[in-house]
Design a protein around this motif. Structure first.
Motif, PDB file in Angstrom:
ATOM      1  N   GLY A 166       2.238   3.673  -0.319  1.00  0.00           N
ATOM      2  CA  GLY A 166       2.314   4.001  -1.736  1.00  0.00           C
ATOM      3  C   GLY A 166       3.371   5.039  -2.022  1.00  0.00           C
ATOM      4  N   VAL A 167       3.526   5.320  -3.316  1.00  0.00           N
ATOM      5  CA  VAL A 167       4.456   6.350  -3.762  1.00  0.00           C
ATOM      6  C   VAL A 167       3.813   7.152  -4.888  1.00  0.00           C
ATOM      7  N   LEU A 168       4.190   8.403  -4.949  1.00  0.00           N
ATOM      8  CA  LEU A 168       3.845   9.273  -6.074  1.00  0.00           C
ATOM      9  C   LEU A 168       5.160   9.553  -6.765  1.00  0.00           C
ATOM     10  N   ILE A 169       5.259   9.105  -8.001  1.00  0.00           N
ATOM     11  CA  ILE A 169       6.512   9.289  -8.717  1.00  0.00           C
ATOM     12  C   ILE A 169       6.218   9.439 -10.204  1.00  0.00           C
ATOM     13  N   GLU A 170       6.936  10.346 -10.836  1.00  0.00           N
ATOM     14  CA  GLU A 170       6.740  10.623 -12.259  1.00  0.00           C
ATOM     15  C   GLU A 170       5.270  10.865 -12.578  1.00  0.00           C
ATOM     16  N   GLU A 171       4.622  11.646 -11.710  1.00  0.00           N
ATOM     17  CA  GLU A 171       3.201  12.016 -11.842  1.00  0.00           C
ATOM     18  C   GLU A 171       2.254  10.814 -11.813  1.00  0.00           C
ATOM     19  N   GLY A 172       2.723   9.673 -11.321  1.00  0.00           N
ATOM     20  CA  GLY A 172       1.873   8.494 -11.192  1.00  0.00           C
ATOM     21  C   GLY A 172       1.632   8.152  -9.734  1.00  0.00           C
ATOM     22  N   VAL A 173       0.503   7.502  -9.476  1.00  0.00           N
ATOM     23  CA  VAL A 173       0.145   7.045  -8.141  1.00  0.00           C
ATOM     24  C   VAL A 173       0.311   5.528  -8.128  1.00  0.00           C
TER      25      VAL A 173
END
Length: 120
Positions: free
Chosen positions: A38-45
């Motif tokens: 996964g990725v955490l990006i722009e405060e999203g999971v």
């Protein structure tokens, strides 16, 4: 990216394996036992999805991560998770398992890495 969010996801993942986060692409990659899931990006999971799991994400109202490329928007194979997954370890583990399975299938499709020749 919030260290608190990373710690929270690690707590939710405790029974699934070792979840780590590494800075990448302006966010963080999420690795379960060394596998990018996964990725955490722009405060999203966002968790890894593929042809076998995408329908589950769609049915739950999730959406893929999309960013603006040089010519057009680029849709990634990482999908948001249902909000309740971030509140329940049991629910989170279901989605994390789907991401892990998708990542394992992707890894199995890659050709093996060739060994580098020794310097002469």
């Amino acid at each position: 990216m919030s260290a608190d969010l990373i710690a929270h996801l690690q707590d939710l993942s405790a029974e699934s394996g070792r979840l780590t986060a590494r800075a990448m692409f302006g966010g963080h990659g999420l690795y379960l036992d060394g596998l990018l899931v996964g990725v955490l990006i722009e405060e999203g999971v966002y968790l890894k999805a593929d042809d076998e799991t995408r329908a589950r994400f769609e049915a739950a109202g999730c959406a893929p991560y999309v960013y603006q490329g040089q010519q057009q928007p680029i849709t990634m194979s990482y999908w948001s998770v249902p909000e309740e997954a971030l509140d329940s370890a049991d629910t989170w583990r279901i989605w994390l398992r789907l991401a892990q399975e998708a990542a394992l299938r992707k890894a199995a499709k890659k050709p093996p890495r060739r060994a580098k020749k020794a310097a002469r």
